[in-house]
Design a protein around this motif. Structure first.
Motif, PDB file in Angstrom:
ATOM      1  N   ARG A   1       5.297 -13.089  12.824  1.00  0.00           N
ATOM      2  CA  ARG A   1       3.930 -13.242  12.301  1.00  0.00           C
ATOM      3  C   ARG A   1       3.471 -11.938  11.645  1.00  0.00           C
ATOM      4  O   ARG A   1       2.910 -11.955  10.538  1.00  0.00           O
ATOM      5  N   PHE A   2       3.686 -10.833  12.323  1.00  0.00           N
ATOM      6  CA  PHE A   2       3.307  -9.533  11.768  1.00  0.00           C
ATOM      7  C   PHE A   2       4.088  -9.253  10.485  1.00  0.00           C
ATOM      8  O   PHE A   2       3.539  -8.749   9.502  1.00  0.00           O
ATOM      9  N   TYR A   3       5.383  -9.576  10.470  1.00  0.00           N
ATOM     10  CA  TYR A   3       6.215  -9.311   9.294  1.00  0.00           C
ATOM     11  C   TYR A   3       5.700 -10.076   8.077  1.00  0.00           C
ATOM     12  O   TYR A   3       5.589  -9.508   6.971  1.00  0.00           O
ATOM     13  N   LEU A   4       5.394 -11.369   8.238  1.00  0.00           N
ATOM     14  CA  LEU A   4       4.948 -12.174   7.102  1.00  0.00           C
ATOM     15  C   LEU A   4       3.644 -11.633   6.515  1.00  0.00           C
ATOM     16  O   LEU A   4       3.492 -11.556   5.285  1.00  0.00           O
ATOM     17  N   LEU A   5       2.688 -11.264   7.376  1.00  0.00           N
ATOM     18  CA  LEU A   5       1.428 -10.724   6.876  1.00  0.00           C
ATOM     19  C   LEU A   5       1.637  -9.347   6.244  1.00  0.00           C
ATOM     20  O   LEU A   5       1.083  -9.042   5.178  1.00  0.00           O
ATOM     21  N   PHE A   6       2.445  -8.513   6.904  1.00  0.00           N
ATOM     22  CA  PHE A   6       2.715  -7.177   6.377  1.00  0.00           C
ATOM     23  C   PHE A   6       3.466  -7.258   5.048  1.00  0.00           C
ATOM     24  O   PHE A   6       3.181  -6.499   4.101  1.00  0.00           O
ATOM     25  N   ALA A   7       4.428  -8.184   4.953  1.00  0.00           N
ATOM     26  CA  ALA A   7       5.189  -8.339   3.716  1.00  0.00           C
ATOM     27  C   ALA A   7       4.290  -8.793   2.573  1.00  0.00           C
ATOM     28  O   ALA A   7       4.450  -8.364   1.425  1.00  0.00           O
ATOM     29  N   THR A   8       3.327  -9.661   2.867  1.00  0.00           N
ATOM     30  CA  THR A   8       2.398 -10.125   1.832  1.00  0.00           C
ATOM     31  C   THR A   8       1.579  -8.968   1.277  1.00  0.00           C
ATOM     32  O   THR A   8       1.447  -8.797   0.059  1.00  0.00           O
ATOM     33  N   VAL A   9       1.015  -8.171   2.182  1.00  0.00           N
ATOM     34  CA  VAL A   9       0.208  -7.030   1.741  1.00  0.00           C
ATOM     35  C   VAL A   9       1.076  -6.018   0.999  1.00  0.00           C
ATOM     36  O   VAL A   9       0.698  -5.495  -0.065  1.00  0.00           O
ATOM     37  N   LEU A  10       2.258  -5.729   1.542  1.00  0.00           N
ATOM     38  CA  LEU A  10       3.134  -4.726   0.945  1.00  0.00           C
ATOM     39  C   LEU A  10       3.618  -5.157  -0.431  1.00  0.00           C
ATOM     40  O   LEU A  10       3.721  -4.326  -1.350  1.00  0.00           O
ATOM     41  N   GLY A  11       3.897  -6.450  -0.590  1.00  0.00           N
ATOM     42  CA  GLY A  11       4.381  -6.932  -1.880  1.00  0.00           C
ATOM     43  C   GLY A  11       3.394  -6.690  -3.007  1.00  0.00           C
ATOM     44  O   GLY A  11       3.787  -6.417  -4.146  1.00  0.00           O
ATOM     45  N   PHE A  12       2.098  -6.781  -2.695  1.00  0.00           N
ATOM     46  CA  PHE A  12       1.082  -6.574  -3.727  1.00  0.00           C
ATOM     47  C   PHE A  12       0.667  -5.115  -3.877  1.00  0.00           C
ATOM     48  O   PHE A  12      -0.031  -4.765  -4.837  1.00  0.00           O
ATOM     49  N   THR A  13       1.055  -4.242  -2.936  1.00  0.00           N
ATOM     50  CA  THR A  13       0.625  -2.836  -3.010  1.00  0.00           C
ATOM     51  C   THR A  13       1.727  -1.885  -3.474  1.00  0.00           C
ATOM     52  O   THR A  13       1.417  -0.808  -3.992  1.00  0.00           O
ATOM     53  N   ILE A  14       3.007  -2.259  -3.305  1.00  0.00           N
ATOM     54  CA  ILE A  14       4.106  -1.361  -3.710  1.00  0.00           C
ATOM     55  C   ILE A  14       4.005  -0.962  -5.178  1.00  0.00           C
ATOM     56  O   ILE A  14       4.202   0.216  -5.519  1.00  0.00           O
ATOM     57  N   PRO A  15       3.704  -1.884  -6.123  1.00  0.00           N
ATOM     58  CA  PRO A  15       3.615  -1.465  -7.534  1.00  0.00           C
ATOM     59  C   PRO A  15       2.542  -0.409  -7.797  1.00  0.00           C
ATOM     60  O   PRO A  15       2.591   0.275  -8.830  1.00  0.00           O
ATOM     61  N   PHE A  16       1.557  -0.260  -6.889  1.00  0.00           N
ATOM     62  CA  PHE A  16       0.515   0.746  -7.091  1.00  0.00           C
ATOM     63  C   PHE A  16       0.935   2.124  -6.579  1.00  0.00           C
ATOM     64  O   PHE A  16       0.275   3.121  -6.870  1.00  0.00           O
ATOM     65  N   ILE A  17       2.010   2.196  -5.778  1.00  0.00           N
ATOM     66  CA  ILE A  17       2.448   3.475  -5.220  1.00  0.00           C
ATOM     67  C   ILE A  17       3.033   4.355  -6.322  1.00  0.00           C
ATOM     68  O   ILE A  17       3.803   3.891  -7.163  1.00  0.00           O
ATOM     69  N   THR A  18       2.645   5.607  -6.342  1.00  0.00           N
ATOM     70  CA  THR A  18       3.152   6.551  -7.338  1.00  0.00           C
ATOM     71  C   THR A  18       3.968   7.632  -6.635  1.00  0.00           C
ATOM     72  O   THR A  18       3.481   8.293  -5.717  1.00  0.00           O
ATOM     73  N   ILE A  19       5.216   7.811  -7.061  1.00  0.00           N
ATOM     74  CA  ILE A  19       6.084   8.866  -6.543  1.00  0.00           C
ATOM     75  C   ILE A  19       6.074  10.009  -7.551  1.00  0.00           C
ATOM     76  O   ILE A  19       6.513   9.849  -8.698  1.00  0.00           O
ATOM     77  N   THR A  20       5.556  11.148  -7.129  1.00  0.00           N
ATOM     78  CA  THR A  20       5.415  12.305  -8.022  1.00  0.00           C
ATOM     79  C   THR A  20       6.574  13.269  -7.813  1.00  0.00           C
ATOM     80  O   THR A  20       6.891  13.634  -6.675  1.00  0.00           O
ATOM     81  N   THR A  21       7.206  13.683  -8.923  1.00  0.00           N
ATOM     82  CA  THR A  21       8.297  14.660  -8.889  1.00  0.00           C
ATOM     83  C   THR A  21       7.854  15.899  -9.660  1.00  0.00           C
ATOM     84  O   THR A  21       7.420  15.801 -10.818  1.00  0.00           O
ATOM     85  N   TYR A  22       7.970  17.061  -9.018  1.00  0.00           N
ATOM     86  CA  TYR A  22       7.588  18.313  -9.663  1.00  0.00           C
ATOM     87  C   TYR A  22       8.823  18.958 -10.284  1.00  0.00           C
ATOM     88  O   TYR A  22       9.860  19.120  -9.623  1.00  0.00           O
ATOM     89  N   VAL A  23       8.715  19.287 -11.571  1.00  0.00           N
ATOM     90  CA  VAL A  23       9.849  19.870 -12.299  1.00  0.00           C
ATOM     91  C   VAL A  23       9.456  21.245 -12.802  1.00  0.00           C
ATOM     92  O   VAL A  23       8.276  21.550 -13.030  1.00  0.00           O
TER      93      VAL A  23
END
Length: 949
Positions: free
Chosen positions: A33-55
């Protein structure tokens, strides 16, 4: 937008496939139950995550290239051309909007249908669940806390308990909230087919959870499978509800028989972590940021040193960078040197400088001054202290070090302060930056240094402070804050003042102590709370003369019952199952008595600790006739009762002390004796905590004891002063002494001889007034002051004669009515309030303690039939307080009936053995201690006893 839709859909698809292939058929439904709800939220939020690399920045040497000259064309006059409009975005957004609107309407229609069902059908509330009874309903289903049932089948008890428990699980585990969440997502993302598969899996897992709850109650799988087939339907029903659906029966029957080991659960759970890492790295935004580079040499690099101020000739000669200046012109001279910029200032002196002079310099240079640095063989002195010349020199060899600590508002660093013992006792240490002082070291005369936690003197330091004499020194150093430890030593000189003189315990405290001793001598019983107060009064409040006038409290040691050190003891499965026998065991869960059947909702793994004992026949009660009594604790209950016992006790003691301070400050502030007791109790618990416990629970030491004021009234007449002086010498008059003796003798006889003593309020007030007015000699020869604490509480109020009850027939149904003050209320069979015509006014079952004032009613009978049944909104009837013990044996029997634990000479014994001991020797000493675990502890010893916790 399209990029986000594709990325979120891909994340949802991967997470859903992992669920279908790895998790779905495993018996780990709560995690699923926790996985299904967490997966739903995570699926819609991952594209908003920004990984910053300093060069690192790259540098290229460019070449100069002049701009190219392009020919200039002068436009010819032309006719405007028509531009083609792109209708695709408008068309797509219109289709999306129509879809959102249709799904929103569908959602509102389904929700409205449920609300109409609830409002138009009879309801029966049972605790937090409401049963809605509907005619011609085939399949039970659930929405939020509402369970929809067939009315005829429910009233005729044709619905099996397993089906009711199945629906009850949907309601109590709040499965409808998951469905509402998915439905709202479906309105926004109606075009995404993955949402539909996700909603189906969430609902199916709800059925797994409900099935698991039924099977855990002992229902046979085959029997339950037949019930599912009998109560299932091919009709989907309302999409917002949980109902038994035929299409999912086959999967559910398979999963019921599946057993998943703990190892397998852990492995499959851990596999999710690398999957999440891959998704986050693969579908999040990537951003490269060039590091900022600070040039090594700047155009305005300042390498100059701060201005230097030399102080000479007893602060009368000032030189700023070797030029004469004064306090009046110091600000302008400073600005001319620093060219208007903010700067530090270094002070050099060949003599002591007073703190007030430093503050004048700081004020003259505001706001352009950053920091003052003091460099000298001498030091900074306080204006308000006059020490000998050899002790006035402070801050030797200080370089680049600002002042650090405050002592009772006095800035100090390696300084001497002459304070009264009372002020030293109230010492509060902080820093100029208001940092929290975590600990410090303190050293008294002829004593080794020791560590004190917090920023105030602890109980040990307070005891040593009492032994200090005039001009004795105490040193404080190694003052530690979160970020730094100050090694500087602070030297405090004690000055004995009248304020330090111990005036002794008050007359009320002395009377309280005498009552405690008298009660102990007559019963050989010691009560923990009374004993704690008596110890503080004797050890900390009384003078030597007062101690000589009373017997010392019993001082033999008893094992320290520090509940926070208790190690958990978990039961075996066989032990847990045996406790379900209601004829053998009385059960308490987290301090509250519960029916044995409640254990069916738990497992042995839910219990982390238990205690129990055998109860002898003559110690059992009507309420708990079982031979065994056991106290069980869940993880949360064990934490609150045992692990955080000292923390909870300290919070209560600290809160009581803080509230008492507020009341003290609002009053005349003439007597702080009660505050001393409350602070001593809190400080004793505080000193048991480790440094880690203080930090983990954010425990702060109690504030210092406020000083009491002397009673003083302005503009007192001379006659009143003379009269008061006469009274202080002579006490009461002969007539008043005779009146006191008559009243005190009458009240004492009532308290000691009458089973139901009667004392007039005005007599009690008068005897207290006369006793306070009497001189010491008169008190010694007069009647003993009455012990008003032995008076029983006032009797409860008599039943209200204005309340009438009876029965009345409404619409061929018997109703129960209650009339009070001319207002009549009617109740039906289910305890719901109706009007005279039988129409339900409120569909909620009325609480049993609100039907008739002062009474608790669950069922009302007429001719051996239930007419009305009300909600039992209380856990258990609270028994009245026990009467004062008549003898040690009676006390032991009373405590055995209450499920107390018994100890003889520090070893645990049964209640039967305790009773046998007292029958053999009625002179044994008894100490009863009540803790937060709700289970009293009774200590039996041959010698006098005391409590240390």
């Amino acid at each position: 937008m399209l990029d986000y839709i594709l990325k979120s859909s891909a994340c949802l698809l991967v997470l859903l496939l992992f669920y279908k292939l790895i998790l779905e058929r495993e018996n780990m439904h709560q995690l699923k139950r926790f996985y299904l709800l967490f997966a739903t939220v995570l699926g819609f939020t991952i594209p908003f995550i920004t990984i910053t690399t300093y060069v690192e920045p790259t540098y290229t040497l460019g070449t100069f290239q002049p701009p190219l000259l392009e020919p200039v064309f002068y436009p010819e006059t032309t006719q405007p051309t028509e531009q083609n409009t792109n209708f695709w975005p408008i068309l797509l957004w219109s289709i999306y909007g129509i879809g959102v609107l249709l799904f929103l309407v569908k959602f509102m229609v389904n929700l409205t249908k449920l609300i109409v069902k609830i409002k138009t059908n009879p309801k029966l509330k049972s605790k937090n669940i409401i049963n809605v009874l509907i005619n011609n309903l085939e399949i039970p289903h659930t929405f939020l806390s509402y369970i929809f049932l067939n009315k005829a089948k429910f009233e005729n008890n044709q619905i099996p308990e397993e089906v009711l428990l199945h629906e009850h699980t949907h309601a109590t585990q709040k499965h409808s909230l998951d469905i509402l969440f998915i439905e709202l997502l479906q309105i926004v993302f109606w075009f995404n087919p993955i949402i539909y598969f996700l909603k189906k899996d969430v609902k199916l897992n709800h059925e797994y959870l409900a099935d698991q709850a039924v099977l855990q109650q002992g229902t046979q799988i085959n029997t339950y499978q037949h019930l599912l087939l009998a109560f299932s339907s091919t009709h989907g029903g309302n999409e917002l509800t949980n109902a038994i659906n035929y299409s999912s029966i086959k999967k559910r029957l398979t999963v019921m028989k599946t057993q998943t080991s703990s190892t397998k659960k852990w492995i499959k759970t851990l596999v999710v972590l690398p999957l999440l890492a891959i998704l986050i790295f693969g579908f999040s935004k990537k951003e490269e940021v060039v590091k900022e580079v600070t040039p090594l040499i700047t155009e305005n690099n300042d390498t100059t040193s701060p201005p230097v101020l030399e102080v000479k000739n007893n602060q009368s000669l000032l030189l700023l960078n070797n030029e004469n200046t004064s306090l009046e012109s110091l600000g302008e001279d400073f600005l001319s040197i620093t060219k208007g910029e903010k700067s530090d200032l270094k002070i050099i002196s060949e003599e002591n400088i007073k703190m007030s002079f430093i503050e004048q310099i700081s004020e003259a240079l505001k706001p352009n001054l950053l920091q003052i640095y003091f460099e000298s063989e001498y030091g900074i002195t306080q204006d308000n202290f006059n020490f000998n010349s050899d002790k006035e020199i402070v801050n030797k060899h200080i370089e680049n070090k600002p002042l650090l600590e405050f002592i009772n508002g006095i800035k100090t660093d390696c300084n001497q302060c002459a304070l009264s013992k009372n002020l030293i006792g109230q010492l509060a240490i902080t820093t100029t930056l208001d940092e929290t002082v975590e600990e410090f070291k303190i050293q008294f005369k002829n004593e080794d240094a020791f560590l004190v936690k917090g920023n105030q003197l602890d109980a040990r330091a307070q005891e040593l402070l009492k032994k200090m004499n005039h001009n004795d020194l105490v040193f404080i150093y190694d003052i530690k804050t979160k970020f730094k430890t100050f090694k500087n030593k602070i030297q405090l000189k004690a000055k004995i003042t009248k304020q330090d003189e111990n005036k002794g315990a008050s007359e009320e405290q002395m009377q309280e102590y005498r009552n405690f001793i008298n009660e102990y001598k007559s019963t050989n019983v010691v009560y923990s709370e009374k004993h704690k107060r008596a110890v503080i009064i004797y050890d900390q409040s009384m003078t030597d003369k007062q101690r000589a006038s009373v017997d010392k409290y019993p001082s033999n040691l008893i094992p320290d019952s520090n509940l926070s050190k208790t190690q958990p003891k978990q039961p075996t499965s066989s032990e847990f199952e045996s406790w379900k026998n209601e004829k053998e065991f009385a059960i308490w869960l987290d301090g509250k008595p519960i029916p044995n059947s409640n254990l069916n909702k738990l497992s042995a793994n839910d219990i982390v600790h238990y205690t129990g004992s055998f109860i002898h026949n003559n110690a059992r009660s009507d309420r708990f006739p079982q031979p065994y009594q056991y106290s069980l604790y869940t993880k949360k209950g064990f934490e609150n009762t045992y692990q955080k016992a000292n923390v909870n006790q300290y919070k209560k003691a600290s809160e009581a002390y803080t509230n008492a301070i507020q009341n003290f400050l609002k009053g005349s502030q003439e007597d702080n004796s009660e505050l001393k007791i409350l602070k001593a109790q809190a400080d004793k618990i505080y000193n048991t905590f480790t440094k880690e416990e203080l930090k983990e629970n954010n425990i702060l030491q109690t504030p210092p004891l406020p000083a009491q004021k002397k009673a003083f009234n302005n503009w007192v007449k001379v006659e009143n002063i003379l009269e008061q002086s006469s009274q202080d010498t002579k006490g009461v008059t002969k007539e008043e002494l005779k009146e006191y003796n008559t009243l005190a003798k009458h009240i004492n006889s009532q308290i000691s001889e009458s089973e139901y003593p009667i004392v007039k309020h005005k007599d009690a007030v008068r005897v207290k007034y006369l006793h306070n007015k009497m001189s010491k000699e008169q008190k010694e020869s007069a009647e003993a002051f009455p012990d008003f604490s032995k008076l029983p509480p006032p009797p409860p109020p008599a039943p209200d004669p204005n309340v009438k009850t009876g029965f009345i027939t409404i619409n061929n149904s018997t109703h129960y009515y209650v009339t009070q003050n001319g207002n009549t209320k009617y109740y039906n069979r289910y305890g719901q309030e109706t009007n005279k015509e039988g129409t339900i006014i409120n569909d909620t079952q009325v609480d049993g303690d609100k039907v008739i004032p002062g009474q608790k009613i669950t069922k009302v009978y007429k001719d051996n039939k239930v007419v009305s049944e009300f909600n039992k909104n209380w856990d258990q009837d609270v028994p009245p307080p026990p009467p004062p013990p008549k003898s040690p044996l009676d006390h032991i029997i009373d405590m055995a009936k209450k499920g107390a634990a018994f100890y003889y000479e520090g070893k645990s014994i049964s209640s039967d053995e305790a009773i046998a001991l007292l029958k053999k020797n009625n002179e044994l000493n008894i100490s009863t201690q009540q803790t937060d675990s709700k289970q009293a502890k009774v200590y039996i010893t041959k010698a006098p006893v005391s409590i240390k916790n």
